[in-house]
Design a protein around this motif. Structure first.
Motif, PDB file in Angstrom:
ATOM      1  N   VAL A  59       0.854  -1.375  -0.042  1.00 53.41           N
ATOM      2  CA  VAL A  59       0.133  -0.069  -0.043  1.00 53.41           C
ATOM      3  C   VAL A  59       0.848   1.386   0.026  1.00 53.41           C
ATOM      4  O   VAL A  59       2.209   1.187   0.484  1.00 53.41           O
ATOM      5  CB  VAL A  59      -0.995   0.154   1.324  1.00 53.41           C
ATOM      6  N   PRO A  60       0.410   2.304  -0.310  1.00 54.55           N
ATOM      7  CA  PRO A  60       0.963   3.675  -0.378  1.00 54.55           C
ATOM      8  C   PRO A  60       1.098   3.965   1.141  1.00 54.55           C
ATOM      9  O   PRO A  60       0.141   3.393   2.028  1.00 54.55           O
ATOM     10  CB  PRO A  60       0.018   4.832  -0.993  1.00 54.55           C
ATOM     11  N   SER A  61       2.131   4.586   1.711  1.00 58.51           N
ATOM     12  CA  SER A  61       1.969   4.712   3.308  1.00 58.51           C
ATOM     13  C   SER A  61       1.175   5.473   3.701  1.00 58.51           C
ATOM     14  O   SER A  61       1.031   5.582   5.037  1.00 58.51           O
ATOM     15  CB  SER A  61       3.631   5.096   3.399  1.00 58.51           C
ATOM     16  N   ALA A  62       0.552   6.389   2.936  1.00 56.45           N
ATOM     17  CA  ALA A  62      -0.691   7.182   3.569  1.00 56.45           C
ATOM     18  C   ALA A  62      -1.924   6.314   4.042  1.00 56.45           C
ATOM     19  O   ALA A  62      -2.604   6.845   4.861  1.00 56.45           O
ATOM     20  CB  ALA A  62      -1.042   8.168   2.393  1.00 56.45           C
ATOM     21  N   GLY A 117      13.038   2.469   2.680  1.00 55.65           N
ATOM     22  CA  GLY A 117      12.291   2.759   1.421  1.00 55.65           C
ATOM     23  C   GLY A 117      12.935   3.366   0.324  1.00 55.65           C
ATOM     24  O   GLY A 117      14.238   3.005   0.298  1.00 55.65           O
ATOM     25  N   ALA A 118      12.218   4.155  -0.553  1.00 59.46           N
ATOM     26  CA  ALA A 118      12.970   4.557  -1.717  1.00 59.46           C
ATOM     27  C   ALA A 118      12.299   5.867  -2.079  1.00 59.46           C
ATOM     28  O   ALA A 118      10.974   5.967  -2.097  1.00 59.46           O
ATOM     29  CB  ALA A 118      12.981   3.627  -2.913  1.00 59.46           C
ATOM     30  N   MET A 119      12.939   6.639  -2.700  1.00 55.14           N
ATOM     31  CA  MET A 119      12.478   7.874  -3.560  1.00 55.14           C
ATOM     32  C   MET A 119      12.384   7.593  -4.846  1.00 55.14           C
ATOM     33  O   MET A 119      11.407   8.350  -5.642  1.00 55.14           O
ATOM     34  CB  MET A 119      13.336   9.160  -2.943  1.00 55.14           C
TER      35      MET A 119
HETATM   36  N1  ASP Z   1       3.874   7.867  -1.991  1.00 60.10           N
HETATM   37  C1  ASP Z   1       4.706   6.894  -1.579  1.00 60.10           C
HETATM   38  C2  ASP Z   1       4.439   6.305  -0.096  1.00 60.10           C
HETATM   39  O1  ASP Z   1       4.723   6.922   0.757  1.00 60.10           O
HETATM   40  C3  ASP Z   1       6.094   7.677  -1.567  1.00 60.10           C
HETATM   41  C4  ASP Z   1       7.326   6.836  -1.077  1.00 60.10           C
HETATM   42  O2  ASP Z   1       7.177   5.790  -0.989  1.00 60.10           O
HETATM   43  O3  ASP Z   1       8.540   7.534  -1.168  1.00 60.10           O
HETATM   44  O4  ASP Z   1       4.004   5.363  -0.106  1.00 60.10           O
END
Ligand code: ASP
Length: 333
Positions: A59-62, A117-119
């Motif tokens: 999932v997206p971290s949001a 994680g990664a950017m």
């Molecule tokens: N939208 C992504 C998340 O936070 C951004 C990231 O992983 O850098 O899931």
């Protein structure tokens, strides 16, 4: 041979595998699991660290919740009790500073628990996920990283969960600890520890139902507020974080509402500045830190607003009293 490291994956940019069209356009989706991530990391097999993978979410971290993060901590705890030498968690970077801090508040073991994680996702030139994952595994297996609590491995730096923030929307150097600097670095695949962050007694883990019942509001002070911006908080929330101006200030027009709220719920004063403390005994005008403390607001010291919200929600969910909350902030600030 090194002890086993367990890798838990939650999704985020590091796990993006491609795009999908949903009628409204084309967007990126998280598809990769931990085995895919690990197989793409040059040098990981050569570390000799045995890696066990468990995919939890994509999932997206949001979309992550406190309950999911705490459930993960309990799984990780069980893995450590069964003999794992360290833990790595991959997730989206957007909320990583909060989930790492939440995990840090309850992590009871000396074994390292490392978030990364990664950017830049794997479909782009120069993705940073592989290097970050390698750094995280090396840190998780590193005896010198024991007893430091939860850390974030990113861009060849190690940051304490307690101090780290996401400081840039797109840069691969997004994670920074403005108040303390990185507590360690990766140098030629070796971990160097520079600072030993203080450890606090781990807090109890509330149930998902207890967490569900607690709402903590977050109000950011801005120029030219009228004084009615906090209307409705009393009905909706059990606690409030104020991200104050500078060293912990709000307009005098907000003072009556804050005084009323502080008599009914914990109201915690932080700074929106992004670095540096809330002062304790410098400014005394109405709405300044001395005045707000006298009205019952709790000084959060160096704790950033988002982290203060994590701590307050955890405490309220676990049923802490006002006094226990004030003591916890004094200890964690
Ligand atoms: N939208 C992504 C998340 O936070 C951004 C990231 O992983 O850098 O899931």
């Amino acid at each position: 041979m090194a002890d086993e490291v367990v890798l838990y994956t939650l999704g985020g940019t590091i796990s993006i595998a491609g795009t999908v069209g949903d009628g409204s356009g084309v967007g990126l989706v998280a598809r990769l699991g931990g085995a895919d991530l690990a197989s793409d990391v040059p040098g990981l097999a050569e570390t000799g660290v045995p890696l066990k993978v468990e995919d939890i979410e994509r999932v997206p971290s949001a979309d992550l919740t406190f309950a999911q993060v705490l459930d993960l901590v309990q799984r990780a705890s069980a893995a450590v009790r069964a003999g794992a030498g360290g833990i790595v968690v991959t997730q989206g970077t957007d909320t990583l500073e909060e989930s790492a801090y939440l995990a840090d508040l309850v992590w009871p073991h000396p074994e390292p628990l490392i978030f990364t994680g990664a950017m830049r996702n794997p479909t782009l030139a120069g993705p940073d996920g592989p290097a970050n994952l390698l750094a995280a595994v090396l840190a998780a297996a590193e005896p010198k990283a024991r007893g430091l609590g939860v850390l974030v491995a990113f861009n060849d730096e190690l940051h304490a969960a307690r101090w780290v923030r996401k400081a840039h929307a797109t840069s691969t150097a997004t994670f920074a600890s403005p108040d303390a600097g990185p507590i360690g670095r990766l140098e030629e695949e070796r971990v160097r520890i520079l600072t030993v962050p203080p450890r606090r007694t781990p807090l109890p883990i509330p149930s998902a139902e207890q967490l569900d019942r607690v709402r903590v509001g977050l109000h950011t002070a801005v120029l030219d507020e009228q004084g009615d911006e906090l209307d409705g908080i009393r009905e909706r929330c059990q606690g409030l974080i104020v991200a104050g101006l500078g060293a912990g200030h709000v307009t005098r027009r907000l003072v009556p509402a804050l005084t009323d709220l502080a008599a009914r719920m914990p109201v915690v004063l932080t700074s929106r500045a992004g670095a540096g403390p809330v002062l304790r005994h410098t400014y005394s005008a109405p709405g300044s830190e001395i005045d707000l403390q006298n009205r019952g607001l709790i000084n959060a010291g160096l704790l950033h607003p988002y982290k203060a919200r994590v701590l307050l929600r955890l405490l309220l969910a676990a049923g802490a009293t006002g006094e226990e909350i004030a003591r916890a902030f004094a200890e964690h600030s």
